[in-house]
Design an enzyme around this catalytic site. Sequence first.
Site, PDB file in Angstrom:
ATOM      1  N   CYS A 150       0.822  -1.214   0.000  1.00 60.13           N
ATOM      2  CA  CYS A 150       0.000   0.000   0.000  1.00 60.13           C
ATOM      3  C   CYS A 150       0.860   1.270   0.000  1.00 60.13           C
ATOM      4  O   CYS A 150       0.587   2.215  -0.753  1.00 60.13           O
ATOM      5  CB  CYS A 150      -0.958  -0.002   1.185  1.00 60.13           C
ATOM      6  SG  CYS A 150      -0.213  -0.434   2.780  1.00 60.13           S
ATOM      7  N   TYR A 151       1.903   1.305   0.816  1.00 59.89           N
ATOM      8  CA  TYR A 151       2.786   2.473   0.819  1.00 59.89           C
ATOM      9  C   TYR A 151       3.424   2.695  -0.548  1.00 59.89           C
ATOM     10  O   TYR A 151       3.442   3.828  -1.055  1.00 59.89           O
ATOM     11  CB  TYR A 151       3.875   2.318   1.878  1.00 59.89           C
ATOM     12  CG  TYR A 151       3.451   2.609   3.297  1.00 59.89           C
ATOM     13  CD1 TYR A 151       2.873   3.822   3.650  1.00 59.89           C
ATOM     14  CD2 TYR A 151       3.658   1.670   4.309  1.00 59.89           C
ATOM     15  CE1 TYR A 151       2.498   4.093   4.957  1.00 59.89           C
ATOM     16  CE2 TYR A 151       3.296   1.929   5.625  1.00 59.89           C
ATOM     17  CZ  TYR A 151       2.709   3.147   5.945  1.00 59.89           C
ATOM     18  OH  TYR A 151       2.360   3.414   7.244  1.00 59.89           O
TER      19      TYR A 151
END
EC number: 1.2.1.38
Length: 346
Positions: A150-151
Amino acid sequence: MINVGIIGATGYVGIEIVRLLQNHPEINISTVVSQNFVGKKISDVYPNLRNVFDMECEELDIDKISDKADIFVTALPHGVSKEVIPKLVKKNKRIVDHSGDFRYKRVEVYEQWYNTKHGMPELLEISVYGLPELHREAIKSAQIVGNPGCYPTCSILGIAPLISNKLIDKNNIIIDAASGVSGAGRSSDLSYSFCECTENYKAYKVATHRHTSEIEQELSLLAGEDIFVSFTPHLAPMKRGMLSTIYANLTCEKSASELIELYREYYKNDCFVRILDEGILPETKHVAGSNYIDIGIVVDKRLNRVIVLSAIDNLGKGAAGQAVQVLNIMCGLPEHTGLLTPGLYL
């Protein structure tokens, strides 16, 4: 209908994939695997699915489940995949994997950042990094797709146009990002309990977070040279959502409006990337529950510095939603199929 099996279906990512796919017009969930809940209906584990999706959870028996699906989505912890993926490959199955095991071009980078032996480096040759906006063509025919973290998704898409157009100093890129607590998975660890997280905001794994290497890999590919970033993740007291703030020094004078037009041109064929008008900045509540990424751009003229803000749902575009987008591409479907639900807002 295309039959898809979900291995690790009762974690937060797995159940979000179930939620999205159970209503997909072209994909049928043909098996759900959960070692912790074998024999239980998945709707008993997550009652929001009662009378919507009541399939019984199966044990992880590759021989038993392999004939039930054309494609498998694995939502397993890092390292566990090495016990599962090779067996699926031998049975000529296609896989979308959520561990970090298939996100890297170079095995030594994985082993350095994950502090473990890879175990199946030969499979990296047939795996593709699953960020559709950058690797759409390769995803179409891939046997293994390593779904991004996600990052990295939030950060890479936020800065990719600047790197590709060589508009920033590559030596001084800073990324601050904050994630909702669901990014840690369905964990009982004390640090993710309610009293530890609520009314609290903290940084963690400063300068050592493994997703740094993922971001650097993809930016380096775009730049055609090694790129290093200073990345700091934060835990925010919310269930889902992610906001990245990216700082970079411009190599020439550009206004915010000029950069916004450049971003819109860069992402003109990407339906899930929303470039906001000048003066409007992303908020997590606008993307939570969706597969969209919102990107806003500010230029600090005093410093000739660009500040890019990008927001996603860490469980949506940061994991499960992106997996469905990848599945659509692999299956030759319009990649927005089953994914046009807007953000929850409330």
